[in-house]
Design a protein around this motif. Structure first.
Motif, PDB file in Angstrom:
ATOM      1  N   GLN A 118      -0.940  -7.697  -2.164  1.00 13.90           N
ATOM      2  CA  GLN A 118       0.057  -7.315  -2.941  1.00 13.90           C
ATOM      3  C   GLN A 118       0.798  -6.767  -2.447  1.00 13.90           C
ATOM      4  N   PHE A 119       0.552  -5.913  -1.488  1.00 13.78           N
ATOM      5  CA  PHE A 119       1.351  -5.061  -1.089  1.00 13.78           C
ATOM      6  C   PHE A 119       1.968  -5.480   0.501  1.00 13.78           C
TER       7      PHE A 119
ATOM      8  N   ALA B 110       7.881  -9.687   1.815  1.00 12.72           N
ATOM      9  CA  ALA B 110       9.182 -10.594   1.800  1.00 12.72           C
ATOM     10  C   ALA B 110      10.502  -9.923   1.817  1.00 12.72           C
ATOM     11  N   TYR B 111      10.276  -8.183   1.332  1.00  8.26           N
ATOM     12  CA  TYR B 111      11.307  -7.507   1.336  1.00  8.26           C
ATOM     13  C   TYR B 111      11.691  -7.824   3.045  1.00  8.26           C
TER      14      TYR B 111
ATOM     15  N   LEU C 165      14.564 -14.222  -2.552  1.00  9.58           N
ATOM     16  CA  LEU C 165      15.433 -13.403  -2.112  1.00  9.58           C
ATOM     17  C   LEU C 165      16.281 -14.463  -1.321  1.00  9.58           C
TER      18      LEU C 165
ATOM     19  N   PHE D 291       1.179 -14.344  -8.514  1.00  8.44           N
ATOM     20  CA  PHE D 291       1.410 -13.980  -8.235  1.00  8.44           C
ATOM     21  C   PHE D 291      -0.165 -13.588  -7.491  1.00  8.44           C
TER      22      PHE D 291
ATOM     23  N   LEU E 204       4.622  -8.528  -1.142  1.00 13.69           N
ATOM     24  CA  LEU E 204       5.837  -7.788  -1.024  1.00 13.69           C
ATOM     25  C   LEU E 204       6.971  -7.408   0.280  1.00 13.69           C
ATOM     26  N   VAL E 205       6.452  -6.302   0.863  1.00 10.16           N
ATOM     27  CA  VAL E 205       6.882  -5.390   1.937  1.00 10.16           C
ATOM     28  C   VAL E 205       7.088  -6.609   2.874  1.00 10.16           C
TER      29      VAL E 205
ATOM     30  N   TYR F 141       8.144 -19.053  -2.130  1.00  6.90           N
ATOM     31  CA  TYR F 141       8.404 -18.814  -3.451  1.00  6.90           C
ATOM     32  C   TYR F 141       9.022 -17.388  -3.638  1.00  6.90           C
ATOM     33  N   LEU F 142       8.758 -16.413  -2.865  1.00 10.23           N
ATOM     34  CA  LEU F 142       9.099 -14.845  -2.612  1.00 10.23           C
ATOM     35  C   LEU F 142      10.486 -15.026  -1.861  1.00 10.23           C
TER      36      LEU F 142
ATOM     37  N   ALA G 158      14.543  -9.887   3.993  1.00  4.69           N
ATOM     38  CA  ALA G 158      15.487 -10.398   2.767  1.00  4.69           C
ATOM     39  C   ALA G 158      16.687 -10.357   3.793  1.00  4.69           C
TER      40      ALA G 158
ATOM     41  N   SER H  63      -4.394  -5.619  -4.567  1.00  5.13           N
ATOM     42  CA  SER H  63      -3.621  -5.126  -5.103  1.00  5.13           C
ATOM     43  C   SER H  63      -3.124  -4.643  -3.343  1.00  5.13           C
ATOM     44  N   SER H  64      -3.795  -4.783  -2.437  1.00  7.96           N
ATOM     45  CA  SER H  64      -3.424  -4.278  -1.231  1.00  7.96           C
ATOM     46  C   SER H  64      -2.876  -5.700  -0.275  1.00  7.96           C
TER      47      SER H  64
END
Ligand code: SF4
Ligand code: SF4
Ligand code: SF4
Ligand code: FES
Lengths: 136, 275
Positions: B203-204, B210-211, B240, B158, B207-208, B235-236, B214, B200-201
């Protein structure tokens, strides 16, 4: 001291915290509470953000199923959190930093015990390293 | 196939079913979206295995007009998802469905989403061009494989992928479901995410994004292909998609009347994770 950002529903878990206080149930001072009108008001973005800003854990607590002040807010929340968990676990973010609970206004004891449980879980883990905001 | 698409398009114009048509035309490297306003132009339409852009992304531009769309399985599912989210009216969209043979990259390799595609034939259409094709029933073997890796390896993957991202948001632009007036990454108040390319930004963002997909993603793969940095992101969303099916029994884009799974609930939803 560990910091747990707690999103507590006004109608139940927040009142549960109050009752825990009034009843003098001891619990560790690790929570930083954000009072929300309903667990359904918690946008998953808040959870990402709290972790990103350095919380050791995030915790959402609402009314038991069937008891939501707005009838169904917690049912929506339950779906969102299930997906949140699935995604975080999938990318390999450590377990034990995200908590959800149903705690009613009369469950002062459960409130205190849940905080203790969360503290124990969080203390098992090394200091946060993943997914932390970097200062630029 | 091309002839039949043109013929249906011409007919739709003649019968007054559409005022504009979104389809594929010849581009330099691959098929490119074209917007046709008169029937004389339908001969510009083509079909081949480079038609991988999700044309549903353009539909909202023509809201209020009778719009035709040449749609493979995943495009049609995105159309359905947009209708379910009340972004479009079913009667305003005329779907010329094309049972999809699978799309390929410049090297002639079939894309991941196509390799495992369950709905090559549009589940909803006004007219279907060609014979229905059967989908595959593999249930996300790539996701299961990823899940079987140890958490640290997953985090490493990731991170390595997110690291490549330059936050150009081409993936967002390519996606029919990223239609927010203001994306969370652009919001200044509240400022969810500062600019910059820290790991990390990134990744933020990943993640969001992809979220937010959903229960809404048709797994067309257009986002990943649009990425100039070859960042893996499917893959993300595929995870979901799998999750939403397992938890809520929902598959995106099959039924325009069905509420999106995060816009509804069941009192029977699982809750072992709740204290
Ligand atoms: S997230 Fe990607 S795969 Fe899913 S619908 Fe959007 S562009 Fe297609
Ligand atoms: S990433 Fe989320 S907020 Fe941004 S456009 Fe897509 S759905 Fe909207
Ligand atoms: S297209 Fe690629 S580089 Fe651009 S924002 Fe999306 S993942 Fe990042
Ligand atoms: S009001 Fe407490 S969860 Fe909805």
């Amino acid at each position: 001291m560990k910091k747990v950002i707690a999103f507590l529903c006004n109608w139940c878990s927040y009142a549960g915290a109050d009752l825990a206080g009034v009843s003098r149930f001891q619990y560790p001072p690790i929570t930083r509470t954000i009072r929300v009108p309903c667990s359904g008001r918690v946008n998953p973005l808040y959870l990402f953000k709290a972790l990103y800003e350095g919380a050791d854990a995030v915790w959402v607590s609402g009314c038991h199923p069937g008891d939501c002040h707005y009838q169904t807010g917690n049912y929506y929340a339950r779906r969102r959190f299930a997906i949140f968990n699935a995604l975080m676990e999938y990318v390999g973010f450590e377990k034990g930093r995200v908590f959800f609970s149903w705690i009613s206004a009369s469950e002062g004891k459960k409130f205190a015990e849940t905080v203790k449980h969360i503290k124990e879980e969080v203390e098992k883990l090394p200091p946060r390293q993943k997914f932390l905001r970097e200062n630029d | 196939m091309i002839e039949r698409i043109r013929e249906e398009a011409r007919k739709a114009f003649e019968e007054g079913k559409i005022e504009i048509l979104i389809g594929f035309g010849r581009g330099t490297l691959r098929a490119t979206p074209i917007f046709i306003e008169k029937k004389e132009d339908v001969d510009k339409l083509i079909w081949d295995d480079t038609c991988w852009i999700n044309l549903a992304t353009y539909l909202r531009r023509f809201r209020g007009k009778k719009t035709g769309i040449v749609a493979k399985g995943c495009d049609a599912r995105s159309v359905v998802a947009l209708i379910a989210e009340k972004q479009l009216k079913r009667e305003d969209v005329y779907i010329i469905g094309v049972p999809c043979q699978g799309m390929k990259n410049e090297k002639g390799e079939e894309f991941l989403s196509c390799r495992y595609c369950e709905y090559p034939t549009p589940p909803v259409y006004d007219v279907l061009v060609g014979e229905k094709r059967e989908g595959k029933k593999e249930n996300y073997p790539d996701v299961s494989e990823f899940e079987s890796m140890p958490p640290e390896k997953r985090w490493e993957f990731f991170s390595e992928e997110a690291k490549k991202c330059i936050r150009c948001y081409a993936c967002r632009e390519a996606c029919p479901m990223c239609y927010c007036e203001e994306c969370f990454v652009d919001s200044l108040d509240p400022r969810w995410l500062e600019p910059g390319l820290s790991l990390s930004s990134l990744q933020f963002w990943h993640l969001v994004r992809a979220y937010h997909q959903a229960g809404r993603c048709s797994d067309c793969g257009a986002c990943e292909r649009a990425c100039p940095m070859d960042v893996k992101i499917l893959y993300l969303t595929r995870k979901l998609n799998k999750e939403v099916r397992e938890l809520f029994g929902f598959v995106t884009g099959l039924d325009p009347e069905a509420l999106p799974p995060l816009g509804t609930y069941s009192t029977e939803d699982k809750e072992e994770f709740i204290l």
